[in-house]
Design a protein around this motif. Structure first.
Motif, short mmCIF file in Angstrom:
data_model
loop_
_atom_site.label_atom_id
_atom_site.label_comp_id
_atom_site.label_asym_id
_atom_site.label_seq_id
_atom_site.Cartn_x
_atom_site.Cartn_y
_atom_site.Cartn_z
N PHE A 131 9.54 38.36 37.32
CA PHE A 131 9.01 37.90 36.13
C PHE A 131 8.86 36.39 36.21
O PHE A 131 7.61 35.71 35.80
CB PHE A 131 9.83 38.52 35.03
CG PHE A 131 9.45 37.89 33.85
CD1 PHE A 131 8.28 38.38 33.19
CD2 PHE A 131 10.04 36.92 33.08
CE1 PHE A 131 7.87 38.16 31.83
CE2 PHE A 131 9.84 36.77 31.80
CZ PHE A 131 8.64 37.12 31.23
N PHE A 132 9.81 35.67 36.44
CA PHE A 132 9.69 34.14 36.39
C PHE A 132 8.78 33.41 37.51
O PHE A 132 7.93 32.62 37.08
CB PHE A 132 10.99 33.52 36.70
CG PHE A 132 12.17 33.67 35.58
CD1 PHE A 132 11.61 33.65 34.23
CD2 PHE A 132 13.45 33.65 35.68
CE1 PHE A 132 12.64 33.78 33.14
CE2 PHE A 132 14.38 33.90 34.65
CZ PHE A 132 13.78 34.13 33.42
N THR A 133 8.69 34.25 38.66
CA THR A 133 7.84 33.91 39.51
C THR A 133 6.38 34.15 39.29
O THR A 133 5.40 33.24 39.63
CB THR A 133 8.02 34.61 41.11
OG1 THR A 133 9.50 34.46 41.37
CG2 THR A 133 7.06 34.16 42.17
N PHE A 134 6.28 35.21 38.47
CA PHE A 134 4.80 35.43 37.92
C PHE A 134 4.51 34.53 36.90
O PHE A 134 3.34 34.03 37.21
CB PHE A 134 4.72 36.71 37.23
CG PHE A 134 3.54 37.01 36.54
CD1 PHE A 134 2.20 37.23 36.84
CD2 PHE A 134 3.37 36.98 34.95
CE1 PHE A 134 1.09 37.33 36.36
CE2 PHE A 134 2.49 37.13 34.29
CZ PHE A 134 1.20 37.28 34.97
N LEU A 135 5.28 34.09 36.09
CA LEU A 135 5.03 33.05 35.05
C LEU A 135 4.52 31.45 35.63
O LEU A 135 3.66 30.95 35.65
CB LEU A 135 6.09 32.91 34.03
CG LEU A 135 6.37 33.97 33.22
CD1 LEU A 135 7.64 33.49 32.05
CD2 LEU A 135 5.20 34.50 32.36
N THR A 136 5.65 31.17 36.51
CA THR A 136 5.13 29.88 37.26
C THR A 136 3.90 29.73 38.13
O THR A 136 3.18 28.83 38.28
CB THR A 136 6.39 29.48 38.20
OG1 THR A 136 6.75 30.25 39.02
CG2 THR A 136 7.69 29.33 37.49
N PHE A 137 3.75 30.89 38.86
CA PHE A 137 2.57 31.10 39.57
C PHE A 137 1.17 30.91 38.65
O PHE A 137 0.34 30.38 39.08
CB PHE A 137 2.31 32.18 40.17
CG PHE A 137 0.93 32.77 40.75
CD1 PHE A 137 0.58 32.03 42.12
CD2 PHE A 137 0.11 33.58 40.49
CE1 PHE A 137 -0.58 32.15 42.82
CE2 PHE A 137 -1.15 33.69 41.16
CZ PHE A 137 -1.50 32.82 42.21
N TYR A 138 1.28 31.64 37.48
CA TYR A 138 0.17 31.64 36.47
C TYR A 138 -0.10 30.45 36.15
O TYR A 138 -1.07 29.79 36.03
CB TYR A 138 0.47 32.41 35.37
CG TYR A 138 -0.71 32.77 34.55
CD1 TYR A 138 -1.56 34.21 34.93
CD2 TYR A 138 -0.96 32.18 33.66
CE1 TYR A 138 -2.57 34.51 34.18
CE2 TYR A 138 -2.36 32.81 32.77
CZ TYR A 138 -3.10 33.72 32.99
OH TYR A 138 -4.02 33.99 32.31
N SER A 139 1.10 29.77 35.80
CA SER A 139 1.10 28.21 35.30
C SER A 139 0.29 27.38 36.20
O SER A 139 -0.44 26.53 36.01
CB SER A 139 2.38 27.85 34.97
OG SER A 139 2.85 28.34 33.91
N ALA A 140 0.55 27.31 37.73
CA ALA A 140 0.25 26.63 38.82
C ALA A 140 -1.07 26.78 38.99
O ALA A 140 -2.04 25.89 39.10
CB ALA A 140 1.24 26.70 39.96
N PHE A 165 7.11 26.86 40.89
CA PHE A 165 6.73 28.13 41.62
C PHE A 165 7.29 28.31 43.15
O PHE A 165 7.84 29.34 43.48
CB PHE A 165 5.21 28.38 41.94
CG PHE A 165 4.75 29.46 42.75
CD1 PHE A 165 4.89 30.57 42.63
CD2 PHE A 165 4.18 29.18 43.97
CE1 PHE A 165 4.60 31.80 43.33
CE2 PHE A 165 3.74 30.16 44.77
CZ PHE A 165 3.97 31.45 44.38
N GLY A 166 7.29 26.91 43.82
CA GLY A 166 8.04 27.01 45.18
C GLY A 166 9.52 27.33 44.99
O GLY A 166 10.27 28.03 45.75
#
Length: 381
Positions: free
Chosen positions: A112-121, A144-145
């Protein structure tokens, strides 16, 4: 005779991969506990991030607009539960409590957190994910990394989950649950125990509006298809300018958007807020405000009338709204406007009180702990 030759099943030591799994388990646990604690210290800040994400998703996925906007009223509860989950699962992982269930729950949480950070980046939306609250600011791709690395580590732990010996540590996980939820509720009902914002007690607002040292830049130029970097802008006019990059990023002002104004004749009032002793009643919005919090604030303002401390309202709502609010609650003091985002950063409660002396923050109070005039006068000496 070699005992291990006679007994091939006899253990000669812990396998390297099992050691690696243990190290990964403790690394992941520590990161989740630290991340959760930092955010649970300020659940309203995490709530603001959730609201930003849902508002962005509502715009970017129009057919789910009502769904995402319908989640906004529940963001504070989500903030506390998600932050508490990070801490609880981190402790459970390190304490070997139900390792199979714990590792899979951590996996779903990090996805869930990875999706949010990918979307942000990738889409350059909500450029500060708030992964570590206001303690550590990460750029979107860095966030994201970090989540990708955690995902890999958790998958590695899942692969070795059958080797993790379950321990009877339910009491520790239960205690952690009580303490984490208690911390979140405390921070909401009062203010963050650890204020990491630039408007915290002891901070000088005007000093933080200036760079800590002269800003230095490097200039990226191009000539004959070749890119070169200069610390001084080249005098050679044949170079073509590409971009200017700040070298000493850490020297930038901590505060860049603090501005106080009045739409009437007075105009900008920013500099005046740094002069003498000022008590500001922060009113971020007038809807759903706790009417029971106003009598103590009204009493404080009244008792400061003849003192050296000047009281004002800072708000982001319209003139009609704030005038109706002042009339309803008999707050006969002047008001000034401040950007809504700045007010959210200054004060995590609505309303709240904020005391400055010559631009230095001397006090900050949730509406549940509104001080009396004696305390304000003592702190502003």
């Amino acid at each position: 005779m070699n005992p291990t030759a006679a007994h091939p099943k006899l253990k000669t030591g812990t396998p390297p991969m099992l050691w690696a799994a243990r190290i990964a388990r403790f690394l992941v646990g520590i990161v989740f506990i630290f991340s959760g604690l930092i955010k649970l210290n300020d659940p309203v800040g995490t709530q603001i991030k959730f609201e930003e994400y849902f508002e962005v998703f509502a715009q970017d996925v129009p057919f789910l607009h009502d769904f995402f906007m319908g989640l906004v009223p529940f963001t504070l509860t989500m903030s506390v539960l998600f932050c508490a989950a990070e801490i609880i699962l981190g402790v459970a992982l390190m304490a070997s409590y139900k390792p199979k269930v714990t590792t899979w729950l951590l996996f779903f949480l990090i996805v869930f957190f990875t999706f949010l950070t990918f979307y942000s980046a990738y889409f350059n939306r909500v450029t500060d994910c708030g992964c570590f609250g206001d303690a550590i600011k990460l750029k979107p791709w860095t966030s994201f990394g970090k989540d990708v690395v955690l995902t890999i580590l958790i998958l590695f732990i899942i692969g070795h989950r059958n080797r993790i010996k379950p321990r009877n540590t339910g009491w520790l996980v239960g205690l952690t649950t009580v303490l984490t939820l208690g911390l979140g509720i405390y921070a909401i009902q009062f203010l963050p125990p650890l204020d990491l914002l630039p408007y915290a007690v002891g901070k000088s607002i005007p000093a933080q509006m200036k760079p800590s040292e002269p800003l230095r830049y490097k200039y990226v130029m191009e000539k004959n298809g070749k890119t070169e970097t200069f610390e001084q802008y080249p005098t050679d006019t044949t170079y073509k300018f590409k971009e200017m990059v700040l070298i000493n990023e850490g020297a930038k002002p901590k505060i860049t958007d603090y501005r106080v104004w009045n739409d009437n004749l007075e105009g900008d009032f920013t500099q005046q807020t740094f002069e003498g002793r000022k008590l500001f009643v922060i009113v971020k919005n007038t809807k759903g405000i706790d009417a029971g919090s106003i009598p103590a604030i009204r009493s404080l303002v009244r008792d400061l009338k003849s003192s050296p401390v000047e009281a004002y309202i800072l708000t982001s709502v319209s003139d009609d709204e704030i005038n109706a609010f002042r009339k309803q609650f008999q707050l006969d003091i002047k008001y000034y406007k401040v950007d809504a985002t700045v007010l959210k950063t200054i004060m995590r409660s609505n309303p709240g009180t904020w005391l400055l002396k010559d631009g230095v923050v001397k006090g900050k109070w949730h509406y549940n702990t509104t001080p009396d005039a004696a305390e304000v006068l003592s702190l502003s000496k």
